[in-house]
Design an enzyme around this catalytic site. Sequence first.
Site, mmCIF file in Angstrom:
data_model
loop_
_atom_site.group_PDB
_atom_site.id
_atom_site.type_symbol
_atom_site.label_atom_id
_atom_site.label_comp_id
_atom_site.label_asym_id
_atom_site.label_seq_id
_atom_site.Cartn_x
_atom_site.Cartn_y
_atom_site.Cartn_z
ATOM 1 N N GLN A 169 31.265 50.319 38.150
ATOM 2 C CA GLN A 169 31.116 48.867 38.267
ATOM 3 C C GLN A 169 30.186 48.515 39.432
ATOM 4 O OE1 GLN A 169 34.495 45.964 37.877
ATOM 5 N NE2 GLN A 169 34.434 46.022 40.100
ATOM 6 N N MET B 263 40.592 40.380 40.570
ATOM 7 C CA MET B 263 41.473 39.878 39.515
ATOM 8 C C MET B 263 42.868 39.610 40.088
ATOM 9 S SD MET B 263 40.269 41.654 36.003
ATOM 10 C CE MET B 263 41.117 43.199 36.186
ATOM 11 N N ARG C 95 47.269 48.179 38.724
ATOM 12 C CA ARG C 95 47.923 48.794 37.561
ATOM 13 C C ARG C 95 48.973 49.832 37.960
ATOM 14 N NH1 ARG C 95 42.525 47.939 35.065
ATOM 15 N NH2 ARG C 95 42.872 46.542 33.314
ATOM 16 N N GLY D 190 34.601 47.456 45.637
ATOM 17 C CA GLY D 190 35.197 48.734 46.010
ATOM 18 C C GLY D 190 34.562 49.880 45.242
ATOM 19 N N HIS E 181 42.166 45.589 48.058
ATOM 20 C CA HIS E 181 41.564 44.243 48.070
ATOM 21 C C HIS E 181 41.426 43.729 49.510
ATOM 22 C CE1 HIS E 181 43.653 44.115 43.995
ATOM 23 N NE2 HIS E 181 42.411 43.838 43.665
ATOM 24 N N MET F 41 44.817 53.104 45.337
ATOM 25 C CA MET F 41 45.552 51.860 45.086
ATOM 26 C C MET F 41 44.946 51.122 43.901
ATOM 27 S SD MET F 41 46.708 50.332 48.659
ATOM 28 C CE MET F 41 47.598 51.345 49.824
ATOM 29 N N SER F 42 45.822 50.528 43.092
ATOM 30 C CA SER F 42 45.388 49.771 41.920
ATOM 31 C C SER F 42 46.497 48.793 41.552
ATOM 32 C CB SER F 42 45.150 50.731 40.750
ATOM 33 O OG SER F 42 45.100 50.017 39.534
HETATM 34 P P1 AMP Z 1 40.296 44.263 40.742
HETATM 35 O O1 AMP Z 1 41.147 43.145 41.232
HETATM 36 O O2 AMP Z 1 41.064 45.478 40.338
HETATM 37 O O3 AMP Z 1 39.266 43.825 39.732
HETATM 38 O O4 AMP Z 1 39.464 44.739 41.997
HETATM 39 C C1 AMP Z 1 38.728 43.844 42.781
HETATM 40 C C2 AMP Z 1 37.866 44.619 43.753
HETATM 41 O O5 AMP Z 1 38.718 45.454 44.542
HETATM 42 C C3 AMP Z 1 36.872 45.568 43.066
HETATM 43 O O6 AMP Z 1 35.644 45.544 43.790
HETATM 44 C C4 AMP Z 1 37.549 46.904 43.169
HETATM 45 O O7 AMP Z 1 36.643 47.990 43.176
HETATM 46 C C5 AMP Z 1 38.232 46.776 44.505
HETATM 47 N N1 AMP Z 1 39.329 47.737 44.609
HETATM 48 C C6 AMP Z 1 40.366 47.915 43.734
HETATM 49 N N2 AMP Z 1 41.148 48.932 44.129
HETATM 50 C C7 AMP Z 1 40.608 49.416 45.275
HETATM 51 C C8 AMP Z 1 40.949 50.464 46.180
HETATM 52 N N3 AMP Z 1 42.011 51.232 45.984
HETATM 53 N N4 AMP Z 1 40.163 50.666 47.253
HETATM 54 C C9 AMP Z 1 39.070 49.887 47.464
HETATM 55 N N5 AMP Z 1 38.694 48.879 46.667
HETATM 56 C C10 AMP Z 1 39.450 48.641 45.585
#
Ligand code: AMP
Length: 283
Positions: free
Chosen positions: A153, A30, A187, A147, A37, A184-185
């Site tokens: 998920q 996203m 958010r 991730g 990422h 990491m996020s």
């Molecule tokens: P998102 O953009 O938050 O939807 O995440 C996109 C992808 O990145 C998903 O497969 C998440 O699981 C992965 N992801 C997000 N945060 C992390 C993290 N801290 N470590 C590893 N993968 C992550």
Amino acid sequence: MEAFSTISGIRKWVRSARAANETVCLVPTMGYFHEGHLSLMREGRKLCDRVVVSIFVNPAQFGENEDLDAYPVDLERDKSLARAEGVDAVFVPSSDQMYPKEFQTYVELTRIPGHLCGLSRPGHFKGVATVVAKLFHIVEPDRAVFGSKDYQQLLLIRRMAEDLNFDIIIDGAPIVREEDGLAMSSRNTYLTEQERRSALSLSRSLDLAAEMIDRGEKDPGKLAREMERLILSHPGTRIDYVKPCDPETLEKVEAIRGPLLVALAVRIGRTRLIDNRIFHPER
Ligand code: AMP
């Protein structure tokens, strides 16, 4: 690096790569990239000849009162980070393209969403499964990397790929953390300084679980209670769930014997954060 905003554009590009006998890995995101990422993109590079990253803030996976409108966006920064990782193509579709007015077909799993985040975010996993199925059909990758920070998920995508016979290998990648342990996020950018300190309670409670399991704790209820106590000792935290469970089915376990997933979701002010760890206790 190529950038595509249309389904036909990315399709054509992937098809010509595959016609040249190149393998293609998809990394769905996203956007608003952080090291988590980027680690998936690096993994994709290792696994396939070409890496495609999709960036789409999927409205179908956000609930009515969730943060769809506030979700952070910085497409130019994302593109330059992806380029620096050697990504070959980014796919950034519009909502209208992904969900035209006539849209009415969804993908729904029957059991996995009945646990953990599925209970507090009704409809969330229906939105996730639908958009990922669409991305799989659009890109037709050989592999896709997700991730394990979003453990439920990852489990759901694996199940869906198998159930719907997608000929795609699903790879899971480890959680990338800040130096102090916070997962990491995107958010995390919502957090104030004080909230950022309280956010450490998630990874710290998993450290506590590790210590308890190392010491031979067999009672999942006691594990959860001690974790909850630690989390609530941090200001501004509200627990959504703290669940020791079976890593395959997400069902409750009666005793800590085999592999154990400990997953949690905590609200810190207005931000909802998740984390998890898998344990392999000695029997
Ligand atoms: P998102 O953009 O938050 O939807 O995440 C996109 C992808 O990145 C998903 O497969 C998440 O699981 C992965 N992801 C997000 N945060 C992390 C993290 N801290 N470590 C590893 N993968 C992550």
